[in-house]
Design an enzyme around this catalytic site. Structure first.
Site, PDB file in Angstrom:
ATOM      1  CE1 TYR B 429       0.792   0.351   4.420  1.00  0.00           C
ATOM      2  CE2 TYR B 429      -1.282  -0.762   4.822  1.00  0.00           C
ATOM      3  CZ  TYR B 429      -0.106  -0.228   5.297  1.00  0.00           C
ATOM      4  OH  TYR B 429       0.167  -0.279   6.629  1.00  0.00           O
ATOM      5  CD  GLU B 430       0.459   6.344   1.217  1.00  0.00           C
ATOM      6  OE1 GLU B 430       0.378   7.332   0.481  1.00  0.00           O
ATOM      7  OE2 GLU B 430      -0.490   5.969   1.951  1.00  0.00           O
TER       8      GLU B 430
END
Lengths: 575, 575
Positions: B429-430
C-alpha cells in the site's frame, strides 16, 4: 496449480535434458520401465491431481481441520480424495512390487508429490510421510511387524506419522523424554507427549501407524539413547490403543493438515530396529524426505507463478515503457523480472531435484560400487542444499508473486496469500534451513576437508563448464579449503557463514542445471520455436538476476574467513 | 511490542546522534520545545501505547472485524482505545495549535506511530491517515469546509479515509471512474465504487470524513482529470449520507482493520482544492504518508525482534560451538546473526527516518530558502527509499525472526506469525515497493540526470566518510550517470533495474546512518559500557552481513547497463 500445465516442461527436462529413462533403465528394477510408460503414469497422475486434489485447496484452507473431543475432522472432501488416491495406487508408486507397490523409479513419485504440494499443500501432508514410514518398516521392523503393517503402509490404506518433536525438544532430539518400557510379551508400553505431529489424528483412514522416538529405561542420555517404536492407533484386535490427540495447533497456514499434540498413555508399541539406534532407523530415509520437502518448494513456487502469470496476462495498469496505451502488467519490466526469476528457480530446481531422485535409485540399485558411492555423495551433499534453497525460494518467490497482484494479492480471494502462508512452514520442518546449512558445511563438507564437495564439482555430468562457471567452481573449492583451515582457530566460523556457503553451492548447482537445459536446446537460432524459446527468458533471468548472488556470498565468506585468521579467543563475539 | 523497551535507544538516537532538539528549536514553531519536553511526551506516549494499544494486538487479529448489513464492528476494546487516544490528544501531536493541535515537531509523531504500528498494526490503520487528511483539508479546502471539518479531523474526534482505488484502478489512478457532479448549492453528487478503503466504515467514531478521488463531468481523461471531494459519512444536519460499505475483505493479516468496499450513491460531497487537481491535493502529503509506512516497517521489525530475542534468551536447544552443555539458542551463531541483522536495520532505519522527519519540518518552516530546498530534495529522494527498503525488511526480517522460533514460530500462540502476515501489506500500500523504486529512479533521479542525488550524497551531514564509504558513494554517482546515458538508447533499462538502484541507495544511506551512530560513541575502549556496547553487534552485523549487498546491486546494475549499450530495438526482450 494445474499439473497439466507443467507436463510438457517436465517431460522435456526428464527425457531430453536428463535422459532419465535411459538412466533408470540401467538399473535392474526399472529395466522394463520405458519412457512411454513413465509418460503415461505422469499423464494419469496430472489428471488425478488436477481433478481430485487441486479443487480442495482453497476450501481446505478456509474450512480447516476441526478438533472435537479427541477426534479430528478434516475439511470436506479430504477423506474421499484420500480414499481415491490410495485405491488408485498412487502412494505405492515407488514401493517394491513384493510389498504391494508398483516398483517405479523414485523420480516419478517425486514429480507426483511436487504436483500434489503445489495443488494442495495441506492435503499432501497426510501421505507425505508415508513412503518414509514404508522404508523404515521395510528395513528395520521385525518379520511379525512387517506382516501386519508393511503392505498397509506401502499401499497407503493406513497412513503413518513420525512422532519426534516434544515441547522442549525441537531441533534437539537428544532431549526427547518419551519412554518405552519393554513388556514380557515383546511389546512395549510407551508413555510421553509429542507435538507438531502432522496427521497425528484424522478421519482419512481407518488406522494410523505412528513411528515414535522414545527411550528405553536403561538408555544413555542424548541422541544415542533413542529407540524407535511402532505404535498403531488401532490394535490388531480392533481395540483402540492408548494414543490420544489432545489438541490441534492454530497455524499461519497449512490449515488442511491437522498438526497434533499427541499423548501416549501406556500405549502399546513395538521396537523397530535396534535398541538405542532409533535415529539411525529414521535417518536412512532422511535424504528422500528432505528431497520431498525441496520438491514441495518447487510445487508451491510453480503454483504461485501460475497464479501470478495468469493475473499478469489479464490485468491492465499503467503504460509500459514505450507503450501508447495502458498495458497488461505482464509487459512491465518489474513484473516480467519477478515472473522470469521464479521460472529460473523452478526450472533449474527441477533439474537438480530430478537428478537427485535418480541418484537415490542409483545409490540403491546400481551394481557398480563406485557409482553407488558417487550417487550417495551427491545425495548427501545436494539434498540439504535443495531442501533449504528451494523452500526459501518458495516462500520468498511466492511473496514476490503476491506482489504482482498489488493489493489484490493481500486479500484471500485470489488464493496467492494462502500459498505464501502455506509455503512458510517448509523452511522449518524436516530440519530448519539453518540446520540444513550446518549439516552441509559442518557435518558433510568440512568433515572430509572439502574433498567430497570438490570431487562432486569436478565430476558434474555434461559438457565442460564455461570459463565463468569454472571460475565459480574453483572459487568455491578454494573458499572451502581456507574455511577448513580458518575453522581450526575459530570453531564458531562455520556456524556464522553456513547459510552463505549453502547459497553459494546452490547457485553453482543451479548454474550447472541451466547449462544442462541450454545444452539440450537447438544450436541454430532458426530451429528455435515457441517451445524452445520458452526456456530463454528464465535462462537470462538466471544469469542476470539470480547468479550474481554467488559473488555476494563469496564476498561475505571471504571477509568472515579473513576475520577468523585474526581470531583471538578472548575476543570471541564476532557479530 | 513494548515501546518502553525502545525509549532509551530512541532518546539516544534523537538527542545524541541526531541532535534533533537543537535542530527543531531552530525552526520558529518549535523554538520552545526543548529536549526535556520531548522526552516527557515520548515517555507518556510509550506508556499509552504499552497499556492501551499493545494488549489488543492478538485479540484484534483473532476476533477481526465483523461486517453486518452495512455496519462494521471492530474487535472488542478497539473503540474504547480509540476514544482514549484522541481524547488524550495523541492524533493532534503535530497539528497546528490554531487547529486544536499541540504544535510539536513531526519527528515525535513519527516515533508515536512507529510504536503504534509495532504494538498493533491493525488498530493503527484507523488513525494512520488522519494527519494526511488534516493537511489536505487545511491546505486545500474552502473556509466553510474547514470550519466544519478541520478541527474534528485535527483532533481525531472524527476519523478520515482516502478513497482512491477502484477495482480496475489500483496503481493506475488515471483509470478512476467515480464521478462528482456539481450542484447549484455548491455541493456535488458523488457516484462510484471504491475498494481497499481502510476504515471506510467502523464503530470507532461518530463520523467518518472520506476524501474521494473522482471526475467532474467535463474532466479530461487520465490522472489530470481527477478532482478531490470531501464526503462525510454523516451530514451536518445529522442525516446519514449515501455512502455505503458493501463488504469488508478477508485478508492475509491486518484483521483489526476493516478494508472496505465503499459505494457512493448520489452521496453529497464538496470539492476540495482546484478542479482536476485532485492528485496534487493528495500528493502534498505523500512524503509524510510514505515516511509513516516506512516507520510502520521499523515498528513491526522491532516487534518481531523483541519477540524473537526474548524467546532466544529462554529456549535451550543443542550445544553452541565450544559449549559443554545445551545452550540458550541466543548463543548459536545462526540465531545471533538473525537478531543482530534486524537491529542493524532497525537502528540505522531509525536514524534515517527520524532525520527525514526533521527534514519535513525544515522544508516547511525554515526561513532559509536554500535549506528548505535541500530538505525538500532529501524528502523527495529518501522517502521512497525508506518506504520500500524498510517495509521489505519488516516482512523478510519478521520472517527471519519467526525462524528463530522453529516450529513454534509457525503456530499462532507466539504471535510472531501475525507480525509476518501484518507486515506483508506495507510492501503494497501507499504505492507498491516496485512503484517506489520507479518513483526514485525514473521520476526523481533520472529526471535531473542524477544531479539531485549527487548533491545529496556530497552534502550528507556529519564527518567525512570513510574511504570505503566514499568509494561506494562515487560508485553510485558513476552508475547513475552511465544509467542516464544508457537509458537514452534503451528506455526500458531503468524499469528493469529500479529495484537494484533503490537497494544500492538504501545501503549507502544506512552506511551513513551507522557512521552517525558510531560517531556518537565514546572513542576510547575503556569508556565503553553496557549501554554503548549495545550498538556494537548491530554495527558489526551491518558491515558484515548487510552492506555487502551493495556490491551485488552494483554488479547487477553494471551488467544490465552494459547490455543496454549493446541494445538494438529489434531484440527488445531483455530477460
Amino acid at each position: 496449480m494445474q499439473a497439466r500445465q507443467t507436463l510438457a516442461d517436465i517431460q522435456h527436462l526428464l527425457t531430453t535434458v536428463l535422459k532419465a529413462p535411459t538412466r533408470w533403465q540401467g538399473l535392474a528394477p526399472f529395466a522394463d520401465t520405458d519412457g512411454d510408460l513413465a509418460a503415461q503414469v505422469l499423464d494419469e497422475a496430472a489428471k488425478f491431481v488436477d481433478s481430485a486434489i487441486a479443487p480442495l485447496q482453497r476450501s481446505g484452507d478456509e474450512e480447516g481441520c476441526r478438533f472435537d473431543g479427541g477426534q479430528v475432522h478434516t475439511p470436506a472432501g479430504f477423506r474421499d480424495a484420500y480414499q481415491a488416491f490410495w485405491q488408485a495406487g498412487w502412494p505405492s508408486l515407488s514401493c517394491a512390487p513384493d510389498d504391494g507397490g508398483q516398483g517405479l523409479p523414485a523420480v516419478l513419485e517425486c514429480v507426483l508429490f511436487e504436483w500434489l504440494a503445489g495443488a494442495n499443500h495441506g492435503w499432501t501432508m497426510a501421505p507425505g510421510l508415508l513412503h518414509g514410514a514404508y522404508e523404515c518398516i521395510k528395513h528395520h521392523a521385525s518379520a511379525e511387524l512387517k506382516a501386519q503393517y508393511l503392505e498397509k503402509v506401502a499401499t497407503g490404506e493406513w497412513l503413518a506419522t513420525m512422532c519426534l518433536t516434544e515441547a522442549h525438544a525441537g531441533s534437539d532430539l537428544g532431549m526427547v523424554r518419551t519412554r518405552g518400557v519393554p513388556q514380557p510379551d515383546g511389546s512395549a508400553r510407551v508413555n510421553g507427549s509429542k507435538i507438531f505431529i502432522s496427521g497425528g489424528e484424522h478421519d482419512l483412514t481407518d488406522n494410523i501407524v505412528h513411528l515414535v522416538l522414545a527411550r528405553l529405561p536403561d538408555a544413555p542420555a542424548g541422541p544415542k539413547g533413542l529407540s524407535l517404536f511402532l505404535v498403531p492407533k488401532v490394535l490388531a484386535d480392533g481395540t483402540r490403543n492408548a494414543v490420544v490427540c489432545e489438541r490441534i495447533e492454530e497455524k499461519m497456514g497449512l490449515h488442511g493438515s491437522p498438526t497434533c499434540v499427541m499423548r501416549f498413555d501406556d500405549a502399546t508399541g513395538w521396537l523397530v530396529g535396534e535398541r538405542n539406534k532409533g535415529l539411525n532407523a529414521m535417518f536412512v530415509m532422511m535424504n528422500a524426505a528432505r528431497l520431498h520437502v525441496g520438491l514441495q518448494g518447487i510445487g508451491l513456487l510453480e503454483a504461485a507463478w501460475q497464479k501470478a502469470s495468469a493475473y499478469a496476462a489479464e490485468r491492465r495498469q499503467m503504460r509500459a515503457p514505450g507503450a501508447k496505451d495502458t498495458s497488461l502488467i505482464q509487459d512491465h519490466p518489474a513484473i516480467r523480472r519477478i515472473l522470469h526469476t521464479q521460472r529460473a528457480w523452478i526450472d533449474g530446481g527441477r533439474v537438480l531435484a530430478y537428478h537427485t531422485a535418480l541418484q537415490l535409485d542409483v545409490a540403491k540399485h546400481s551394481t557398480d560400487a563406485g557409482e553407488r558411492a558417487a550417487a550417495q555423495r551427491w545425495c548427501a551433499l545436494v539434498t540439504p542444499v535443495l531442501k533449504a534453497a528451494l523452500t526459501d525460494q518458495a516462500f520468498h518467490g511466492a511473496s514476490a508473486c503476491l506482489q504482482v497482484f498489488g493489493g489484490h494479492g493481500y486479500v484471500r480471494e485470489w488464493g496467492i496469500e494462502q500459498i505464501v502462508r502455506d509455503a512458510r512452514v517448509a523452511m522449518i520442518y524436516e530440519g530448519t534451513n539453518e540446520i540444513q546449512a550446518i549439516d552441509l558445511l559442518v557435518r558433510k563438507v568440512l568433515a572430509d576437508g572439502g574433498q567430497g564437495l570438490g570431487a562432486l564439482l569436478v565430476s558434474l555430468p555434461g559438457a565442460a563448464p564455461s570459463p565463468a562457471a569454472s571460475t565459480r567452481r574453483h572459487a568455491l573449492v578454494e573458499i572451502t579449503q581456507t574455511l577448513a583451515i580458518a575453522a581450526q582457530s575459530d570453531p564458531e566460523l562455520p556456524y556464522w557463514v553456513a547459510d552463505d556457503y549453502l547459497r553459494a553451492v546452490a547457485l553453482v548447482l543451479l548454474e550447472w542445471a541451466w547449462a544442462q537445459i541450454g545444452a539440450a536446446r537447438p544450436h541454430r537460432a532458426e530451429q528455435s520455436t515457441a517451445a524452445t524459446d520458452r526456456w530463454t527468458p528464465p535462462a537470462q533471468a538466471f544469469a542476470q538476476w539470480v547468479l550474481p548472488e554467488f559473488d555476494l556470498r563469496t564476498t561475505i565468506l571471504r571477509q568472515r574467513i579473513a576475520q577468523a585468521f585474526e581470531f583471538r579467543p578472548q575476543e570471541a563475539e564476532s557479530a
